[in-house]
Design a protein around this motif. Structure first.
Motif: not given
Length: 530
Positions: A126-153
């Motif tokens: 269960t501890f691992a599953r919580l960790s796994f879920q947060i890792v994924n949320c963090n990466e989604f947020l990294r990939q959707t910053t204004d800077e990232k979106l601007a470079t992708r047009g």
């Protein structure tokens, strides 16, 4: 979410997701690794942003990348046992008066007897599953910053929609952190701003994690869609109000400071919104609860589909595991029972004699009320709550009867009614007359007896929450908040390992940080008593 996706994360690990050796191998990948896949590959089309958001929601339902078994997200445990809702359920329900289990799978019986250790495989998963879920949320947020979106047009219209996606991802992360706070206390606080290369996160106290979740919810609520204006299964402002109210109602446990009063205006907003009680309690847990009217009560639910989210966790577990003995599996829309979970006499006795309260869905034929042998399925009444059949008795979409269509409610309006009533009884600013009306609305729906304002007490509210919300992952949190989970103030059969129940030590109010996590990161701190 596929393991190949996780390999690109680089790694921002919550509490170090290195809990199982092979899981470590999958996650411990630097961006320049030969196995790494550039983030742009996963966000190469306008549709991919919503698709990746969907993967975050699916993280609460699925257990791997190819179905029920064979390619798990988390290694070192049966894949079905590592599923988010199943792990949450075991820790929130099997540790209480609401459930026992007949199986001898590893340490599983230690949960009900409250004798678990930091080596417990179910707690570790269960501890691992919580960790796994947060890792994924963090990466989604990294990939959707204004800077990232601007470079992708990305155009302005899609950018505005992605802003809502980001708020939802932050909610899903906050909810997962809440489960961490509630079950494990302190840990590590890792966000999209944390290093994207391998590092050992610093320890964060329970109070620090509480502050983070509170501030996140305050920040994202205005960015979410208004109540019931979002698509099905996606969160809205009411979900954020609900989560923040939960945080405040448990503040005394989490940070030592009572904050019930802050929950009242949030709950008031929820009950004043467009969410409505369904007319039939039992139908809330049927296979068609996505369209039989139950969805109007569900503020946030995890979607399960017998064809598209096949897992041996979730509601598949909750429809199969309670069926055994002389029970007819076909009545539950399944091809056979797993003869596992039942309830205790202490829970059964909460239902008044000579009433027809439909929330007491006990199967008694061939079942003894008392539990002499936990390993015998026929010791203890069975509960018939979750069913893979619809209102008209039609089986769910998986006609083989293996996997369930019943959605699992995380938050529903009935809970908000009872939260309001609890705040009223605690003198936190809610109105007792209104509270009585809310309680009676639930009791009337369940064909129970109406009560008067004078009947409302803390013990009454705790029992009413058990009757209304049993097996929905609420019970342990409630018992801890009311001071009755550990210790001897409330005993139930086989608590502490004895047939009549015996006191347990107060440190059991928190689960241990798994030994494997501590071995991986010496910055973590074990909870007292372990």
């Amino acid at each position: 979410m596929k393991k190949t996706h996780i390999k690109l994360l680089g790694i921002s690990l919550l509490l170090l997701v290195m809990l199982f050796p092979s899981c470590t191998d999958d996650l411990n990948q630097a961006p320049e690794s030969a196995n790494a896949i550039p983030g742009e590959q996963f966000f190469s089309t306008p549709e991919s942003y919503k698709q990746n958001l969907a993967k975050l929601y699916a993280g609460f339902a699925t257990s791997g990348q190819s179905g029920p078994a064979g390619s798990a997200d988390i290694s070192g445990i049966d894949e079905g046992e590592s599923q988010y809702i199943r792990g949450l359920w075991l820790m929130q329900e099997l540790t209480t008066d609401e459930a026992v289990i007949a199986w001898n799978d590893g340490t599983i019986k230690d949960l009900h007897s409250q004798t678990w250790t930091s080596l417990d495989r179910f707690i570790t998963a269960t501890f691992a599953r919580l960790s796994f879920q947060i890792v994924n949320c963090n990466e989604f947020l990294r990939q959707t910053t204004d800077e990232k979106l601007a470079t992708r047009g990305i155009d302005a219209t899609l950018k505005a929609e992605i802003a809502t996606y980001r708020a939802e991802a932050r909610f899903l992360r906050a909810m997962t952190y809440w489960h961490l706070i509630d079950m494990f206390g302190g840990g590590s606080l890792v966000t999209e701003e944390s290093p994207s290369t391998f590092f050992y996160p610093e320890y964060a106290t329970r109070a620090e994690l509480y502050k983070f979740v509170d501030e996140e919810l305050t920040a994202i609520t205005p960015l979410l869609k208004t109540p019931k204006s979002n698509e099905a299964y996606r969160v809205d402002q009411a979900a954020a109000w609900m989560l923040q109210a939960k945080l405040y109602m448990n503040a005394k446990v989490y940070i030592g400071t009572d904050n019930y009063a802050a929950a009242v205006p949030l709950i008031t907003k929820i009950v004043g919104s467009t969410y409505k009680l369904h007319t039939n309690y039992n139908q809330l847990f049927f296979a068609d609860n996505d369209k039989n009217g139950a969805q109007n009560e569900f503020i946030f639910a995890i979607a399960f589909d017998g064809l598209h989210t096949q897992t041996y966790g979730g509601t598949t577990f909750l429809t199969h595991a309670p069926v055994g003995g002389s029970m007819n599996a076909s009545e539950f829309g399944i091809n056979g029972g797993w003869a596992g979970i039942r309830t205790t006499a202490a829970f059964v006795d909460k239902f008044e004699a000579n009433t027809t309260d439909t929330r007491g869905q006990f199967y008694t034929n061939g079942q003894s009320k008392e539990i002499k042998n936990i390993g015998s399925f026929t010791d203890g009444y069975a509960i018939q709550k979750f069913r893979n059949v619809g209102v008209n008795g039609v089986q769910g979409s998986d006609k083989a009867g293996n996997f369930s269509d019943s959605d699992f409610p995380i938050f529903r309006l009935a809970d908000a009614y009872l939260m309001y009533a609890e705040c009223a009884v605690r003198g936190a600013g809610a109105n007792l007359v209104t509270a009585t009306t809310y309680v009676n609305a639930l009791r009337t729906r369940a064909k129970g007896n109406a009560v008067s304002q004078g009947d409302l007490s803390l013990n009454f509210i705790l029992d009413e929450r058990a009757k209304e919300l049993h097996w929905e992952g609420q019970r342990r949190t409630d018992l801890v908040r009311f001071g009755k989970f550990s210790g001897g103030a409330y005993l139930w059969p086989w608590k502490g390992g004895s047939a009549s129940g015996s006191p347990t030590q107060s440190f059991r109010d928190l689960f241990p940080i798994p030994a494997t996590a501590l071995a991986s990161n010496n910055k973590l701190k074990q909870n007292p008593g372990y």
